[in-house]
Write a protein that holds these residues in place. Structure first.
Motif, mmCIF file in Angstrom:
data_model
loop_
_atom_site.group_PDB
_atom_site.id
_atom_site.type_symbol
_atom_site.label_atom_id
_atom_site.label_comp_id
_atom_site.label_asym_id
_atom_site.label_seq_id
_atom_site.Cartn_x
_atom_site.Cartn_y
_atom_site.Cartn_z
ATOM 1 N N UNK A 1 22.807 14.554 -7.273
ATOM 2 C CA UNK A 1 23.197 15.270 -6.059
ATOM 3 C C UNK A 1 24.718 15.407 -6.091
ATOM 4 N N UNK A 2 25.238 16.277 -5.215
ATOM 5 C CA UNK A 2 26.691 16.489 -5.252
ATOM 6 C C UNK A 2 27.435 15.645 -4.210
ATOM 7 N N UNK A 3 26.693 14.853 -3.450
ATOM 8 C CA UNK A 3 27.373 14.034 -2.427
ATOM 9 C C UNK A 3 27.209 12.552 -2.711
ATOM 10 N N UNK A 4 28.357 11.893 -2.872
ATOM 11 C CA UNK A 4 28.388 10.467 -3.164
ATOM 12 C C UNK A 4 27.661 9.635 -2.108
ATOM 13 N N UNK A 5 27.978 9.954 -0.812
ATOM 14 C CA UNK A 5 27.399 9.127 0.251
ATOM 15 C C UNK A 5 25.874 9.271 0.282
ATOM 16 N N UNK A 6 25.381 10.435 -0.154
ATOM 17 C CA UNK A 6 23.926 10.619 -0.169
ATOM 18 C C UNK A 6 23.299 9.829 -1.314
ATOM 19 N N UNK A 7 24.057 9.714 -2.418
ATOM 20 C CA UNK A 7 23.533 8.933 -3.555
ATOM 21 C C UNK A 7 23.422 7.463 -3.154
ATOM 22 N N UNK A 8 24.402 7.023 -2.365
ATOM 23 C CA UNK A 8 24.395 5.643 -1.896
ATOM 24 C C UNK A 8 23.135 5.384 -1.071
ATOM 25 N N UNK A 9 22.831 6.354 -0.216
ATOM 26 C CA UNK A 9 21.629 6.268 0.621
ATOM 27 C C UNK A 9 20.375 6.188 -0.261
ATOM 28 N N UNK A 10 20.417 6.968 -1.342
ATOM 29 C CA UNK A 10 19.282 7.001 -2.252
ATOM 30 C C UNK A 10 19.122 5.640 -2.951
ATOM 31 N N UNK A 11 20.253 5.028 -3.341
ATOM 32 C CA UNK A 11 20.186 3.703 -3.969
ATOM 33 C C UNK A 11 19.597 2.677 -2.999
ATOM 34 N N UNK A 12 20.017 2.776 -1.729
ATOM 35 C CA UNK A 12 19.479 1.835 -0.730
ATOM 36 C C UNK A 12 17.981 2.051 -0.547
ATOM 37 N N UNK A 13 17.580 3.324 -0.536
ATOM 38 C CA UNK A 13 16.149 3.633 -0.412
ATOM 39 C C UNK A 13 15.358 3.054 -1.569
ATOM 40 N N UNK A 14 15.911 3.224 -2.785
ATOM 41 C CA UNK A 14 15.211 2.723 -3.982
ATOM 42 C C UNK A 14 15.032 1.206 -3.866
ATOM 43 N N UNK A 15 16.056 0.528 -3.378
ATOM 44 C CA UNK A 15 15.971 -0.932 -3.272
ATOM 45 C C UNK A 15 14.899 -1.330 -2.258
ATOM 46 N N UNK A 16 14.937 -0.670 -1.099
ATOM 47 C CA UNK A 16 13.957 -0.993 -0.049
ATOM 48 C C UNK A 16 12.531 -0.731 -0.540
ATOM 49 N N UNK A 17 12.371 0.339 -1.329
ATOM 50 C CA UNK A 17 11.017 0.725 -1.746
ATOM 51 C C UNK A 17 10.602 0.070 -3.069
ATOM 52 N N UNK A 18 11.477 -0.765 -3.627
ATOM 53 C CA UNK A 18 11.126 -1.473 -4.865
ATOM 54 C C UNK A 18 11.045 -0.558 -6.070
#
Ligand SMILES: C[S@@+](CC[C@H](N)C(=O)[O-])C[C@H]1O[C@@H](n2cnc3c(N)ncnc32)[C@H](O)[C@@H]1O
Length: 451
Positions: free
Chosen positions: A293-310
């Motif tokens: 994606x082109x937005x850093x803050x959105x990638x961060x959100x995605x990393x947090x999602x990945x962690x929560x969802x295992x």
């Protein structure tokens, strides 16, 4: 925000005008602004309800309220101060739609607001509202509207340019059904995350919490939550990543990609990661997904999602889809372009979203969508698949983009997709139509690279 005032000191209408001004003039999101005010001010239940009804009520009827203002003020909205417009919207809303508010209170309180918030315009506000009181019963929407499309736009509170667009694309009856659908309360829908929990166990967990849930007939991981207790985002099944909120139409996309365990997938426009995470679960969390994606803050959100969802197979990368690296060419089994789009298929989700959309999106987006799609195509292995999807119901961003792509990429052919519960698309592409399919309006198509 630290200031907390007690109930007695507060004028709820004043708060509502300020909130509306933040939303309509300064572009704040209605749901966020409302929460901000409710947290800042400690209101009684009654006042909370009154405040919420005023703010959402005006947003829900903005179009028609504005037509009434223009009619009785005898001048275009642009010629009025924006604060006067907010006060009039609120006053007229109370007069027409709130039976419990005495008409005299609606007028007098609006005049007091005008004295407080404007310079010398309280007389004008008084005059307009008194005309509305006298004559509103004799004025019909049909009389205020200059065209059939405008009448629909008043009745269903949609921007006129959108009604015009849909009337052209799908005719009057479908446009009306669609407008009505966008005004309905969305059904809360979640995906059961099979990376962490089985569908049966999760349904049991939700029911044991006393929630009312229903599994979808066509896609087993889709669950509708019709009643729940407590704060949803803090509920155990959400915190522990057993469920994640997304619409059924959005979940169809990962099924159209149809990724297999062990494959290499590229998700070009991936944040906040709903479809990447879903694909990971369809792949039993084995293989690799490159999510850009082109937005850093959105990638961060995605990393947090990945962690929560295992989810462990998703790698995130700050990367513009138009300039994917050469060394990714022909490296992926499947590539998803879930393109940036006008979002006209998901207007049910937020009441004020329709007012943020501009007609220029319709001309600005297709060239960008095509550019990303063309670049993404280079990354697909021979015999691999490319999926193009959007959350809009506008053919200029959907079929037209795909057809332009196919016209210049003879090594890709449509690989028709169909789904239980959805009408078979004659051209092999899927366009969901919300009132018929009871889900957001999405477009998706899969093409296969044959050489
Ligand atoms: C429809 S959203 C994607 C939603 C996502 N696939 C999901 O399921 O959560 C489109 C995304 O494209 C991103 N985007 C916009 N322009 C882009 C570009 N040139 N290259 C890559 N991503 C872009 C936006 O930041 C946005 O997150």
């Amino acid at each position: 925000m630290t200031e907390v005032k007690t109930n007695q000191q507060l004028n709820i209408r004043l708060l509502a005008v300020k909130a509306l001004s933040d939303i309509n003039r300064n572009g704040a999101y209605a749901n966020i602004k409302l929460q901000e005010y409710l947290q800042k001010y400690h209101l009684s239940d009654l006042d909370r309800r009154f405040f919420t009804e005023l703010v959402y009520g005006v947003i829900r009827r903005k179009n028609y309220l504005d037509a009434i203002i223009v009619h009785f003020a005898k001048r275009p909205l642009k010629k009025l101060s924006s604060m006067v417009v907010e006060i009039l919207r609120l006053g007229i809303y109370q007069i027409i739609y709130m039976d419990k508010v005495p008409e005299s209170a609606a007028v007098n309180e609006s005049v007091k607001l005008a004295k407080k918030l404007t310079r010398g315009l309280s007389g004008f506000v008084n005059a307009v509202l008194r005309s509305v009181l006298r004559e509103s019963d004799s004025i019909s929407i049909g009389e205020l509207a200059k065209s059939e499309a405008e009448e629909i736009s008043f009745i269903y509170n949609q921007p006129l340019w959108l009604v015009d667009l849909w009337m052209n694309e799908m005719g009057k009856d479908k446009t009306i059904d669609l407008c009505a659908w966008f005004n309905e309360q969305p059904r809360l829908t979640a995906r059961i995350n099979t990376v962490k929990v089985s569908i049966e166990d999760c349904l049991k967990e939700l029911r044991d919490l006393g929630w009312t849930v229903e599994q979808d007939n066509d896609i087993p991981e889709v669950v509708y939550i019709d009643a729940h207790q407590g704060h949803l985002e803090k509920a155990k099944p959400v915190m522990e990543g057993h469920i994640t909120f997304m619409d059924k139409a959005s979940m169809l996309v990962a099924h159209v990609v149809d990724p297999k365990p062990g494959e290499r997938i590229l998700d070009c426009c991936a944040a906040p990661g709903g479809k990447s995470m879903h694909m990971a679960s369809l792949m039993n969390n084995t293989g690799a997904i490159m999510s850009c994606d082109i937005y850093d803050h959105k990638l961060e959100l995605m990393n947090q999602n990945a962690e929560r969802l295992g989810v462990s197979i998703v790698s995130t990368k700050l990367q513009d889809g138009r300039y994917l690296p050469d060394n990714w060419k022909e490296q992926f089994d499947r590539v998803l372009v879930d393109a940036p789009c006008s979002g006209l298929g998901i207007l049910q989700k937020k009441l004020d979203m329709r007012w943020r959309k501009t007609q220029s999106l319709l001309t600005d987006l297709p060239p960008l969508q095509l550019e990303i799609l063309e670049k993404a195509a280079e990354m697909v292995k021979v015999n691999g698949y490319l999926v193009y999807s959007t959350c809009t119901i506008n053919s200029g961003e959907n079929e037209d983009v795909l057809e332009k792509f196919l016209a210049t990429h003879k090594n890709f052919i449509i690989d028709p997709v169909s789904f239980e519960g959805l009408p078979q698309a004659a051209d092999g592409m899927i366009s969901t139509y919300p009132p018929r399919d009871q889900m957001d309006g999405f477009f998706m198509a899969r093409v296969k690279r044959i050489s």
